[in-house]
Design an enzyme around this catalytic site. Structure first.
Site, PDB file in Angstrom:
ATOM      1  CB  SER A  68      -0.912  -0.011   1.227  1.00  0.00           C
ATOM      2  OG  SER A  68      -0.132  -0.139   2.402  1.00  0.00           O
TER       3      SER A  68
ATOM      4  CB  THR B  53     -39.422  26.447 -10.512  1.00  0.00           C
ATOM      5  OG1 THR B  53     -40.591  26.860 -11.235  1.00  0.00           O
ATOM      6  CG2 THR B  53     -39.199  27.361  -9.322  1.00  0.00           C
ATOM      7  CG  HIS B  54     -40.568  22.724 -12.994  1.00  0.00           C
ATOM      8  ND1 HIS B  54     -40.989  21.426 -12.847  1.00  0.00           N
ATOM      9  CD2 HIS B  54     -41.102  23.402 -11.945  1.00  0.00           C
ATOM     10  CE1 HIS B  54     -41.761  21.337 -11.771  1.00  0.00           C
ATOM     11  NE2 HIS B  54     -41.833  22.516 -11.208  1.00  0.00           N
TER      12      HIS B  54
ATOM     13  CB  SER C 150     -12.877  23.917 -30.163  1.00  0.00           C
ATOM     14  OG  SER C 150     -12.895  23.042 -31.272  1.00  0.00           O
TER      15      SER C 150
ATOM     16  CE  LYS D 167     -18.118  25.618 -28.594  1.00  0.00           C
ATOM     17  NZ  LYS D 167     -17.927  24.200 -28.543  1.00  0.00           N
TER      18      LYS D 167
ATOM     19  CG  ASN E 204     -15.793  24.872 -25.327  1.00  0.00           C
ATOM     20  OD1 ASN E 204     -16.771  25.387 -25.846  1.00  0.00           O
ATOM     21  ND2 ASN E 204     -14.915  24.150 -26.015  1.00  0.00           N
TER      22      ASN E 204
ATOM     23  CD  GLU F 182     -18.180  21.453 -20.533  1.00  0.00           C
ATOM     24  OE1 GLU F 182     -17.180  22.106 -20.891  1.00  0.00           O
ATOM     25  OE2 GLU F 182     -18.821  20.717 -21.300  1.00  0.00           O
TER      26      GLU F 182
END
Lengths: 458, 458, 458, 458
Positions: free
Chosen positions: D24, D156-157, D278, D284, D286, D291
């Site tokens: 370990s 909401t939703h 990108s 792009k 991002n 994320e």
């Protein structure tokens, strides 16, 4: 910070925390070989299609081959400051062959490139896993053959149930492992599609020949939807789910062996070379390898959870979250492979303790089903037979008697169909011999299955 | 408390808490049909093999058929005090036909009986799932056909990327769902083995004809190892893992639709009949169905976890823990089936908002790749082309200009290869038309794939 | 379909599939009591604040009280076609008291209402769980006291290690269960905030007195951010995580007892009333209750997974996904409560088999640490002492001798510090007596801890 | 292979696969500091208690301090061939100070040593986490203050609901993070018990002073049951469950920011330094960091699963499986810490796009609740008011009209209580100003909370 494959519109540098947080080179470096092989096929295709010039393609291929050679020789020093393996290869190639390297990334993106790399990687790893599973099966089979005639008490609910051949139980392991191999082969069929040329996600106006790349890389076919090609991680989840099932199997085998090597069960002796001791108790010899195999099934289940959560609710496209698919995949693969390898070896290092086992077999409750079935053959209904023997067992327990000690008179009190003939069944050898239904534990049937597996696993 | 199939040696009654805690009838009652069908085949076989008399077998079959008839007619009232569905059927049969019922349980145990029931059940449910998946595919396909020409901004990282056909993205769903069906079919192959006659775990001395039962029940073959037959739950884990992947797909489709129905994206309008409102905000129209579909993927993942934990570290045999395999299986099946059904219906009830979408397509950054590829075709390296367009984009943003507003002179400052011709590409129709690489989003290719799926899903 | 609390802008009916798919009444009906209590407090407040008239408030309270009375008397028939428990109560109230019922929903929404209901429910269930945990502790303690003097072989790695008092091991269970109670209390502190009046998510212009409602319902304080109030489900995850830890504890206790009740360990005998038999093997007596407790830990882990996945990546607000928080919460609570209850009872029904245990204690390897520590006290270094005893053990094994059979001469060959005095240690009573370090297994220390727990659990 | 702390009875070497599989050191090396500190306290105690001589203890402490100095200076080269960190430290100490090192392991085992090390490690990491959580809270608070007056459409939703202050939503994050800190503090209280001296699991006959060690190491108290001390891993599960909740919070914040930075929502602009581009689309930019934060919540959930599975069904004692508790713990800690750190930094690098947001606020459906509440104040029941406004909204939609365009006559058609006064409410500023219920979004209330948090987070 190393050169990015993007950033020309970016007015400033990436923050150092962003560099570190978004870099994947620490783990995706293991895909280097597939990345280079994919790039070679891609470069060849670009040349053939005259998207780039023939000599440019040749130079790219030559440069990439030199990287491949270095990689195989262990000489490719990965720069951990790179953003990812694709950028690293790209930048290194440029250092070696100059500006033409800038043409390599034509008609592809990192989104389809990583999809290609992982698919190639998993295809190969499935082959490795299949081989390791087969080795474990062979090792278990040898162990079964070496201990062919040994009868053990079989358990349900961890309570003694009926006698079975040890080899019969071992063949159950082989059956489970065979399904594991089939599952992986099925997954492999679904992985065997070539995604390169899907570009970021929409395809390209460049006249790629994706079929050529596909054939070069030995895939069955090219993928047919560019968005699906970059968004799909099914194959990773599927393979890790398969690994989770394998690890559950290994945890159950480990549990069996751990129980058998207790002083209480005392069925087997695992060689010292696969055990460790205690820093405080000099007499200890612990089955650590098996405990770790059992414990690792938690790890693989965690990897599977991690992947399923990752994908949940993501828009159908490429999202950066997908980068995190690799650590759990690699972790699961490594741990299952290591577990399979060491368990195969461990099975070669077990001694079965025949006498100790034999002493357990004196427990006559192991033979109650044989007496029940004897009664059934005489026309007693199953239910009555079960009742008769149940009462007999209870009576023996209450009076501290063994079945074999009962007189004819005592037997008849439970049922007129009982007589001394039943004592014939109070024998492990007779008991297993009787179980001749298809799939049963009779020596003849088990020998047949051993032959079957011997041929099949050759 | 109802009559037990065991207990003759038990000196006292089961504690009421034990009764409740160990009873599975609340959930395994849904296996009643398979349990009866399996019993009919078993009874016939017992008769044919003369293990019981011909007329006894006939009586058993007749009694069982009467139960089946009642079950189909919804007249079989399940007694929730029964221990399990097997005991319930057994006891009820005895009430109907008397003592001969006691012969039914000859040569089998509940361990192999439940293995049979679940296998039969899952085989049928896989057929149902496959049909539901196909219906969803068809519904998505119709939606794609109805909106064939519509171009949307495609996203990666949820940032606008390039134009794609909406139908192209929808076909990506169909691809994913097709893999889901394949996975289930593969699982079905592995389930299609008949375990009955393995008895508790060791086989039996009674002359069963397991092959006959296998043929009667429409299985591919009988299982070949009696221990594996009662210890194996691979097929349940595998199917629930397949369901987890399906639910991840559904959660991603739901997320797409939820985003598209925001006022901000404004791509689609979901019919009121598939939305609900707010008890406080009178204007609200919420995509609840989709949110629940997304949320249910958590449920299925929980079911999968539950099963994997359940099996971890169990000795290779039957242990009572295995009883708990059913609730997560049923829960996952029910929820995925309901989600598939309603999602198929919902796709029939979406209106695409063409004008609103069109307004998004005015964003010229959607066409940068087209300009890059234009430059590549002129011989500029990918890397330089990327840089040129990157700088152009940056300059436009800095100056608040659109690409279409740039003069030749301004274009030439970024590269001599740029000229007014590029304005041709600032058009969604042109942009998707160009993506003719295999799997790309060009209308012709997409039409080809629509045809393919139309034939295939017929 | 029943009357909706929304829908006036909806031009058409909800689809029947949507009705079914979105309805939560099947499970949230168990919150009826809290929903009514919350409504009573809310109605009172509306009256006090003159948001509605005093007599209107009085009428609402009266009507709600009548529902409460019926509920308590088991007379409130839940209409399973309702959308949720809130709509059901609202609609029923209107039937009873007419139009004024329409004023009840003033200044609140179902978003804050459900947050209130679950918090009230969990607070009560934490009390119930705490009581059940205490009962289990008491039951274990009684069992420990009844078997105070019994020494068992203790295990690490499931290999015999050293002697310990059975009661000492049992006290380890009590320690773990005590932490479980503390964890729940800590969670309760965080739950004890009153969310009603947060409305959909932004608060309201109506002059609510949230403090009044808070006091009426016995909460510590009102929540201070209306968005957090409806978006937060931390408390559910936290409680289910606590339940998962409890269930892990129970699975470990169950595993201990399952092992001890094997014929091989043979430490205990579980009463027939907590076991079940086999439909095929008349002699079987299986520890099913314990196997199910062990297996249920998988269920609770699945529930926890389910919740974590559910919440992942949801926008910070109310989303319909949140509705799905209840089934895993209820499932985890029910199963843990049932497990605690039956395990407490089961501990009252175990007989310890003293003689059988005593036979295990003849294994002299259990005493090696005592000899090592004897040597250390003579000044030998730990490492040398470990080596000396290790070689002695190996030699005994090689020669098939017991330590107690070694002569002085033989002992001295391993170390001059060894002499016959060490045979004094080859005794379970002496061995445990020696372990007087704080927390150790000596009878005096264990008695002290038993006293401590006896007072604490009174 | 390096020197083992056991093995004197082992007749042969450990197999190389076993060495690798059981080691370990690759991960537990991060506990080196705690291992040394624990050893120093232990050595001092051994000397004080005269279990070893005073000068031996002094020498041990001196040697250990030299290791500590080297460790701090980054000069302690870890030998990856060691079995674990304990063996490594022990062996290195012997190299430095000779045979007396052999006395260090007196009265302890690796079982209690690792329990000590992890507890010390987690206590420190909880402090670090608390600081990072506070930093994130401060960063969010600064962002809230900087954008104090900005009103956004609340959802909401994911459907537009009502206006709220951006700062109000941001304060919801701070509330959640505060609970995260409390949860960790509660866990810390339960961890703060000192296990060393429990030895393998039963305590020892040596006269240890565990209280002294406890005080030296700054623990609240010593553990009181030696078996529980080595078998318990509750505190690891609890902390990782807390981390899982944190990561769910972070995933929700990340989701908000990802949505807001789409071109469609367009609420915010994240600085380039926290975005990436990108390789194929030059335009792009991002939100990769966000994320990845969202995706990492899957990882932490996987770590939690892994731990719960690991512990399930283990006998109550030390089993080698427990070694595998560390990789998921470390993985979860590292990833959450990194996520917290970068998110705090990212919040300093967001620009809110006021005009873009303002354009969303023209949507008058955001104000329907204000009109409803206006009606309620006039005595209309909530239900009727909801209906009136619902019909008005429907009518506007049907006719393509805005509420502000309705004439008095048109208004009166929906209700006599409606008049032109309601147009006053069609204003974001007015709307949020009205929400003065405790916890609501009115600027005054939010300012009060900002002050509260400013003082509290100082």
């Amino acid at each position: 910070m190393t050169k990015k494959l993007w950033g020309s519109r970016f007015p400033k540098k990436t923050h150092i925390l962003t560099e570190r947080f978004t870099s994947s080179i620490a783990y995706d470096q293991r895909l280097a070989r597939y990345d280079i092989l994919g790039s070679i096929a891609h470069a060849k295709m670009l040349g053939r299609q005259r998207i780039i010039k023939g000599d440019e393609a040749a130079l790219l291929v030559k440069g990439l081959n030199s990287l491949l050679t270095d990689l195989k020789a262990g000489k490719l020093k990965i720069d951990l400051k790179s953003e990812d393996i694709h950028s690293f290869i790209q930048n290194l190639l440029k250092k070696r062959i100059g500006g033409v390297a800038d043409k390599l990334h034509t008609g592809r993106s990192r989104n389809d490139q990583i999809a290609l790399d992982i698919r190639m990687y998993i295809k190969e790893e499935i082959n490795n896993l299949t081989e390791l599973l087969t080795q474990l099966q062979r090792s278990v089979l040898r162990f079964a053959i070496d201990n062919k005639g040994i009868i053990i008490p079989g358990y349900t609910h961890l309570q003694r149930a009926q006698c079975v051949l040890l080899s019969h139980l071992l063949l159950a392991y082989i059956e489970a492992l065979e399904r594991d191999k089939e599952r992986l082969q099925d997954a492999r069929e679904r992985i065997d599609f070539m995604p390169l040329g899907s570009c970021a996600f929409s395809g390209t106006s460049l006249p790629l020949d994706r079929g050529f790349v596909c054939r070069q890389l030995g895939f069955k076919a090219a993928t047919t939807n560019s968005i699906d090609s970059v968004a799909d991680r099914d194959f990773i989840i599927e393979v890790v789910a398969d690994l989770a099932i394998i690890s559950v199997h290994l945890s159950r085998i480990a549990e069996d062996l751990i129980l058998w090597s207790t002083q209480e069960f005392n069925f087997i002796d695992i060689d010292f070379s696969f055990c460790t001791g205690s820093s405080i108790m000099p007499h200890k010899k612990n089955p650590d390898v098996l405990e770790l195999i059992r414990g690792l099934s938690g790890r693989i289940q965690g990897d599977l959870s991690s992947l399923l959560v990752l994908l949940k609710g993501l828009p159908t496209s490429y999202n950066r979250d997908l980068q995190l698919d690799k650590p759990p995949l690699f972790d699961a693969l490594d741990n299952v492979k290591e577990s399979l390898e060491i368990l195969a070896e461990l099975f070669e290092n077990i001694v079965v303790k025949k006498e100790a086992i034999a002493s357990h077999l004196k427990d006559e409750s192991l033979f109650t089903v044989d007496i029940v079935e004897y009664l059934i053959k005489k026309g007693v209904s199953y239910r009555q037979a079960h009742d008769i023997v149940g009462r007999m067992v209870k009576d023996c327990l209450d009076k501290g008697k063994r079945i074999s000690e009962l007189s004819v008179g005592e037997l008849k009190r439970f049922s007129p169909f009982l007589d001394l003939e039943i004592k014939h069944f109070l024998d492990p050898g007779v008991s297993v011999e009787l179980k001749r239904s298809l799939g049963g534990t009779s020596p003849q049937l088990v020998a047949g299955r051993i032959d079957y597996w011997r041929r099949r696993l050759k």
